[in-house]
Design a protein around this motif. Structure first.
Motif, short mmCIF file in Angstrom:
data_model
loop_
_atom_site.label_atom_id
_atom_site.label_comp_id
_atom_site.label_asym_id
_atom_site.label_seq_id
_atom_site.Cartn_x
_atom_site.Cartn_y
_atom_site.Cartn_z
N LEU A 20 9.17 9.55 -18.78
CA LEU A 20 7.89 9.40 -18.09
C LEU A 20 8.01 8.45 -16.91
O LEU A 20 7.49 8.71 -15.82
CB LEU A 20 6.85 8.90 -19.09
CG LEU A 20 5.39 9.00 -18.70
CD1 LEU A 20 4.98 10.43 -18.41
CD2 LEU A 20 4.51 8.42 -19.82
N LYS A 24 7.37 9.62 -13.06
CA LYS A 24 6.34 8.97 -12.23
C LYS A 24 6.94 8.32 -10.98
O LYS A 24 6.26 8.17 -9.98
CB LYS A 24 5.54 7.97 -13.05
CG LYS A 24 4.63 8.66 -14.05
CD LYS A 24 3.79 7.68 -14.84
CE LYS A 24 2.82 8.44 -15.74
NZ LYS A 24 1.91 7.54 -16.45
N LEU A 53 7.57 19.59 -20.41
CA LEU A 53 7.83 18.48 -19.49
C LEU A 53 9.19 18.64 -18.82
O LEU A 53 9.33 18.39 -17.61
CB LEU A 53 7.77 17.14 -20.23
CG LEU A 53 6.40 16.68 -20.72
CD1 LEU A 53 6.54 15.41 -21.55
CD2 LEU A 53 5.44 16.47 -19.55
N ASP A 91 -1.05 10.89 -24.46
CA ASP A 91 -1.80 10.21 -23.39
C ASP A 91 -1.89 11.02 -22.10
O ASP A 91 -2.14 10.46 -21.03
CB ASP A 91 -1.23 8.81 -23.10
CG ASP A 91 -1.43 7.85 -24.27
OD1 ASP A 91 -2.44 8.00 -24.99
OD2 ASP A 91 -0.58 6.98 -24.46
N ILE A 92 -1.66 12.31 -22.18
CA ILE A 92 -1.74 13.18 -21.00
C ILE A 92 -2.90 14.15 -21.20
O ILE A 92 -2.99 14.82 -22.24
CB ILE A 92 -0.42 13.94 -20.79
CG1 ILE A 92 0.72 12.94 -20.50
CG2 ILE A 92 -0.55 14.97 -19.68
CD1 ILE A 92 2.10 13.53 -20.52
N ASN A 93 -3.78 14.22 -20.22
CA ASN A 93 -4.92 15.12 -20.26
C ASN A 93 -4.42 16.53 -19.95
O ASN A 93 -4.06 16.83 -18.81
CB ASN A 93 -5.97 14.67 -19.24
CG ASN A 93 -7.21 15.55 -19.25
OD1 ASN A 93 -7.13 16.76 -19.39
ND2 ASN A 93 -8.35 14.91 -19.08
N LEU A 97 -3.69 18.44 -16.43
CA LEU A 97 -2.30 18.82 -16.16
C LEU A 97 -2.22 20.29 -15.77
O LEU A 97 -1.56 20.66 -14.78
CB LEU A 97 -1.43 18.53 -17.37
CG LEU A 97 0.03 19.00 -17.30
CD1 LEU A 97 0.75 18.38 -16.11
CD2 LEU A 97 0.74 18.69 -18.60
N LEU A 125 0.65 13.35 -14.77
CA LEU A 125 0.90 13.08 -16.20
C LEU A 125 0.08 11.88 -16.68
O LEU A 125 0.61 10.90 -17.18
CB LEU A 125 2.39 12.87 -16.49
CG LEU A 125 3.32 14.01 -16.15
CD1 LEU A 125 4.73 13.72 -16.62
CD2 LEU A 125 2.84 15.34 -16.73
N ARG A 126 -1.22 12.01 -16.52
CA ARG A 126 -2.12 10.96 -17.03
C ARG A 126 -3.22 11.56 -17.85
O ARG A 126 -3.42 12.73 -17.89
CB ARG A 126 -2.69 10.12 -15.89
CG ARG A 126 -3.43 10.94 -14.82
CD ARG A 126 -3.97 9.99 -13.76
NE ARG A 126 -4.54 10.73 -12.68
CZ ARG A 126 -5.82 11.12 -12.61
NH1 ARG A 126 -6.63 10.83 -13.60
NH2 ARG A 126 -6.28 11.78 -11.60
#
Length: 126
Positions: A20, A24, A53, A91-93, A97, A125-126
């Motif tokens: 991650l 990022k 991913l 923790d990724i919406n 996404l 990726l949030r």
């Protein structure tokens, strides 16, 4: 035995978080490497998510190398993997996404020159 399981959990979290961090930072190749180690070396319940991913990251590796066919193919494969999930995962919406992936796909389809890609479209990726 329990000690090994705790160590495995720590290692799995490390690999995910390092991937991650590199993603990022825009280092998609390194992100893919860490996530691939997680995907291939450990049992994880969300294996398809991690595979998504990996495919997402490699899509951007292909794009940066000018390989539009590879970039489009892996973007589509990652989208298919993420569609099996919903809400917030790791923790990724997921909905956000998928929206971001759709925008990248639209950009890929219109693109004449991979060098002109708007890198601000990369999913956050949030």
């Amino acid at each position: 035995m329990r000690y090994l399981l705790v160590n495995d959990d720590i290692k799995k979290n490390e690999l995910f978080n390092k991937g991650l961090k590199f993603y990022k930072a825009g280092n998609y190749f390194e992100a893919h490497e860490y996530w691939e180690d997680l995907w291939s070396d450990f049992y994880i319940e969300d294996k398809k998510f991690i595979q998504g991913l990996i495919q997402l990251a490699v899509s951007f590796v292909h794009l940066s190398n000018g390989n539009m066919n590879g970039a489009k193919s892996l973007l589509k494969k990652s989208e298919e993997k993420f569609q099996a999930f919903s809400g917030i995962h790791r923790d990724i919406n997921i909905n956000f996404l998928l929206y971001q992936i759709k925008k990248v796909g639209e950009s890929y389809d219109k693109m004449v020159d991979p060098k002109l890609f708007d890198w601000t479209l990369v999913p956050t990726l949030r």
